[in-house]
Structure formats: structure tokens, C-alpha cells
Design a protein around this motif. Structure first.
Motif, PDB file in Angstrom:
ATOM      1  N   MET A 187      34.378 -91.859  85.310  1.00 45.11           N
ATOM      2  CA  MET A 187      35.271 -92.398  83.685  1.00 45.11           C
ATOM      3  C   MET A 187      34.907 -91.968  83.179  1.00 45.11           C
ATOM      4  N   TYR A 188      35.938 -91.493  82.390  1.00 48.22           N
ATOM      5  CA  TYR A 188      35.752 -91.046  80.889  1.00 48.22           C
ATOM      6  C   TYR A 188      34.890 -91.989  80.017  1.00 48.22           C
ATOM      7  N   SER A 189      34.080 -91.557  78.848  1.00 46.61           N
ATOM      8  CA  SER A 189      33.606 -92.365  77.196  1.00 46.61           C
ATOM      9  C   SER A 189      34.005 -91.661  76.555  1.00 46.61           C
ATOM     10  N   PHE A 190      34.771 -92.394  76.126  1.00 41.42           N
ATOM     11  CA  PHE A 190      34.685 -92.486  74.367  1.00 41.42           C
ATOM     12  C   PHE A 190      34.102 -93.203  73.308  1.00 41.42           C
ATOM     13  N   THR A 191      33.935 -92.311  72.398  1.00 43.35           N
ATOM     14  CA  THR A 191      33.387 -92.965  70.907  1.00 43.35           C
ATOM     15  C   THR A 191      33.991 -93.077  70.020  1.00 43.35           C
ATOM     16  N   LEU A 192      34.122 -94.205  69.702  1.00 43.77           N
ATOM     17  CA  LEU A 192      35.020 -94.070  68.360  1.00 43.77           C
ATOM     18  C   LEU A 192      34.265 -94.178  66.728  1.00 43.77           C
ATOM     19  N   LEU A 193      33.479 -93.500  66.246  1.00 40.91           N
ATOM     20  CA  LEU A 193      32.449 -94.186  65.159  1.00 40.91           C
ATOM     21  C   LEU A 193      33.652 -93.917  63.603  1.00 40.91           C
ATOM     22  N   VAL A 194      33.842 -94.754  63.033  1.00 42.93           N
ATOM     23  CA  VAL A 194      35.120 -94.675  61.753  1.00 42.93           C
ATOM     24  C   VAL A 194      34.550 -95.485  61.294  1.00 42.93           C
ATOM     25  N   VAL A 195      34.603 -94.473  59.719  1.00 41.08           N
ATOM     26  CA  VAL A 195      34.186 -95.165  58.823  1.00 41.08           C
ATOM     27  C   VAL A 195      34.848 -96.264  58.410  1.00 41.08           C
ATOM     28  N   SER A 196      34.848 -97.330  57.333  1.00 44.05           N
ATOM     29  CA  SER A 196      35.412 -99.115  56.917  1.00 44.05           C
ATOM     30  C   SER A 196      35.566 -99.726  57.692  1.00 44.05           C
ATOM     31  N   ALA A 197      35.247-101.033  57.723  1.00 41.63           N
ATOM     32  CA  ALA A 197      36.286-101.946  58.846  1.00 41.63           C
ATOM     33  C   ALA A 197      37.763-101.693  58.907  1.00 41.63           C
ATOM     34  N   SER A 198      38.110-102.344  60.148  1.00 41.92           N
ATOM     35  CA  SER A 198      39.328-102.591  59.981  1.00 41.92           C
ATOM     36  C   SER A 198      39.891-104.248  59.272  1.00 41.92           C
ATOM     37  N   LYS A 199      40.861-104.325  58.757  1.00 40.63           N
ATOM     38  CA  LYS A 199      41.037-105.259  58.097  1.00 40.63           C
ATOM     39  C   LYS A 199      41.843-106.432  59.316  1.00 40.63           C
ATOM     40  N   PRO A 200      41.563-107.603  58.980  1.00 39.55           N
ATOM     41  CA  PRO A 200      42.375-108.160  59.995  1.00 39.55           C
ATOM     42  C   PRO A 200      43.789-108.685  59.697  1.00 39.55           C
ATOM     43  N   GLY A 201      44.773-108.703  60.761  1.00 40.18           N
ATOM     44  CA  GLY A 201      45.838-108.318  60.490  1.00 40.18           C
ATOM     45  C   GLY A 201      46.722-107.260  62.096  1.00 40.18           C
TER      46      GLY A 201
ATOM     47  N   LEU B 157      42.906 -99.134  77.853  1.00 38.58           N
ATOM     48  CA  LEU B 157      42.091 -97.860  78.291  1.00 38.58           C
ATOM     49  C   LEU B 157      41.132 -98.054  79.317  1.00 38.58           C
ATOM     50  N   THR B 158      40.555 -99.636  78.927  1.00 42.13           N
ATOM     51  CA  THR B 158      39.858-100.330  79.835  1.00 42.13           C
ATOM     52  C   THR B 158      39.751 -99.710  81.631  1.00 42.13           C
ATOM     53  N   PRO B 159      41.121 -99.486  82.093  1.00 40.82           N
ATOM     54  CA  PRO B 159      40.912 -98.896  83.331  1.00 40.82           C
ATOM     55  C   PRO B 159      40.318 -97.712  83.382  1.00 40.82           C
ATOM     56  N   TYR B 160      40.975 -96.768  82.687  1.00 41.02           N
ATOM     57  CA  TYR B 160      40.469 -95.059  82.359  1.00 41.02           C
ATOM     58  C   TYR B 160      39.144 -94.711  82.165  1.00 41.02           C
ATOM     59  N   ALA B 161      38.673 -95.720  81.112  1.00 37.79           N
ATOM     60  CA  ALA B 161      37.058 -94.640  80.044  1.00 37.79           C
ATOM     61  C   ALA B 161      36.789 -96.207  79.785  1.00 37.79           C
ATOM     62  N   LYS B 162      35.708 -95.973  79.896  1.00 38.28           N
ATOM     63  CA  LYS B 162      34.524 -97.036  78.613  1.00 38.28           C
ATOM     64  C   LYS B 162      35.516 -96.360  77.378  1.00 38.28           C
ATOM     65  N   CYS B 163      34.913 -97.568  76.419  1.00 35.27           N
ATOM     66  CA  CYS B 163      35.690 -97.000  75.358  1.00 35.27           C
ATOM     67  C   CYS B 163      34.698 -98.322  73.822  1.00 35.27           C
TER      68      CYS B 163
ATOM     69  N   GLN C 264      44.749 -82.798  78.515  1.00 39.57           N
ATOM     70  CA  GLN C 264      43.279 -81.539  79.222  1.00 39.57           C
ATOM     71  C   GLN C 264      43.056 -81.234  78.361  1.00 39.57           C
ATOM     72  N   GLN C 265      42.563 -81.283  77.219  1.00 39.46           N
ATOM     73  CA  GLN C 265      41.490 -80.746  76.439  1.00 39.46           C
ATOM     74  C   GLN C 265      40.313 -82.034  76.484  1.00 39.46           C
ATOM     75  N   LEU C 266      40.692 -83.281  76.945  1.00 40.44           N
ATOM     76  CA  LEU C 266      39.706 -83.819  77.002  1.00 40.44           C
ATOM     77  C   LEU C 266      39.018 -83.987  78.430  1.00 40.44           C
ATOM     78  N   LYS C 267      39.626 -83.717  79.490  1.00 40.81           N
ATOM     79  CA  LYS C 267      39.024 -83.215  80.895  1.00 40.81           C
ATOM     80  C   LYS C 267      37.483 -82.710  80.175  1.00 40.81           C
ATOM     81  N   THR C 268      38.472 -81.053  79.784  1.00 40.91           N
ATOM     82  CA  THR C 268      37.009 -80.182  79.478  1.00 40.91           C
ATOM     83  C   THR C 268      35.597 -80.373  78.202  1.00 40.91           C
ATOM     84  N   TRP C 269      35.945 -81.038  77.432  1.00 43.66           N
ATOM     85  CA  TRP C 269      35.662 -81.516  76.393  1.00 43.66           C
ATOM     86  C   TRP C 269      34.637 -82.629  77.214  1.00 43.66           C
ATOM     87  N   SER C 270      34.654 -83.532  78.094  1.00 46.03           N
ATOM     88  CA  SER C 270      34.108 -84.169  79.016  1.00 46.03           C
ATOM     89  C   SER C 270      33.047 -84.048  79.904  1.00 46.03           C
TER      90      SER C 270
END
Length: 157
Positions: free
Chosen positions: A1-15, A28-34, A88-94
Motif C-alpha cells: 500500500m502506498y504511504s504518503f506524509t504531507l508536512l504542511v506549514v500552517s494550520a488549516s482553518k475551519p471551513g 485515499l484510504t483504500p489506496y494509501a496511508k495518508c 507513474q512518478q509516485l510508483k517510482t518514488w515509492s
């Protein structure tokens, strides 16, 4: 299963942007851990503080990258991909789903250039500049689209 981590500077605002980001994470849940990790944005009063702010944020980002992860900076000078090429690039990177891919999304003043130089790839989301909440949604949507392409689903035509 693919595994992604998003390191995001700044908190998401509600909305709606936060809701939409959560929707794509759920899809994404059926395809990858995110995993999405919000890095606190450094406080600043003007763009003149860019170097100081970027250095503070870069220190936290570096510490948050998992050992062995393939790192990708979202950067305006990064490479452009079509959705199919990105899949295709994700396949290679992973390395055929065996390695985590960690995306770095900077704060309002961007990522520290020294940090960008240390990543393994640079990805341009667009030629346009987006608000951070929208950039997060665009990245998550493209990850979802890429997964449906790789799994032969009909989301992408």
C-alpha cells in the motif's frame, strides 16, 4: 500500500477547504496511508523576516521527516507533471509501494532554499500561487487521482 506524509506549514482553518482536504484524505484510504502533519507557522510581521522564518520552519520540517522517506518539496520551480505522469512518478518514488513519500508544503513565505536543495524531488503544483489551504487540497486531490489511475478506477478520464 502506498504511504504518503504531507508536512504542511500552517494550520488549516475551519471551513470548506478543511472539509475538502478531509474528503480527499478519506477517499485515499483504500489506496494509501495518508498522514497530514501541520507544522506551526513561525510568527512574522513582514516579508523582510523571510530568512529567519524559513529557517525556523525548516528546522521543524527536517525533524518531522521519517528516516528513509522519499522527500518531495512543493515548489514553484519544481517539475510539472500531467496527472498520468504524476501517477507513474509516485510508483517510482515509492519503489513499488515500499517507501513513504513525504511532501513538504511551505508557509506563506515559502520553503527555505537550503531545505529545498536537500529533497529528492521538487514538484510544481501550478504556475499560479495558491493560498495554503487550496494548495493542500490540490495536492490531496492529485494524490487521489493518481491512485485511481494506478488502480484502474474511473475517476480520471
Amino acid at each position: 500500500m502506498y504511504s504518503f506524509t504531507l508536512l504542511v506549514v500552517s494550520a488549516s482553518k475551519p471551513g470548506p477547504w478543511k472539509d475538502l482536504a478531509q474528503e480527499y484524505q478519506t477517499r485515499l484510504t483504500p489506496y494509501a496511508k495518508c498522514k497530514l502533519i501541520e507544522i506551526p507557522q513561525a510568527v512574522f510581521s513582514s516579508a523582510a523576516e523571510r530568512q529567519k522564518v524559513q529557517a525556523q520552519e525548516a528546522e521543524v520540517l527536517r525533524k518531522s521527516i521519517s528516516k528513509g522517506a522519499y522527500t518531495v518539496a512543493c515548489d514553484e520551480r519544481g517539475k510539472f507533471f500531467t496527472s498520468t505522469q504524476f501517477a507513474q512518478q509516485l510508483k517510482t518514488w515509492s519503489e513499488q509501494e515500499t517507501r513513504n513519500i513525504t511532501f513538504l508544503l511551505g508557509g506563506p513565505l515559502g520553503l527555505q532554499p537550503a531545505l529545498v536543495q536537500t529533497v529528492q524531488a521538487k514538484l510544481a503544483l501550478s504556475s499560479f500561487t495558491f493560498p495554503h489551504d487550496l494548495a493542500r487540497v490540490v495536492l490531496l486531490e492529485q494524490l487521489y487521482r493518481a491512485m485511481t489511475i494506478l488502480k484502474g478506477k474511473t475517476y480520471h478520464y
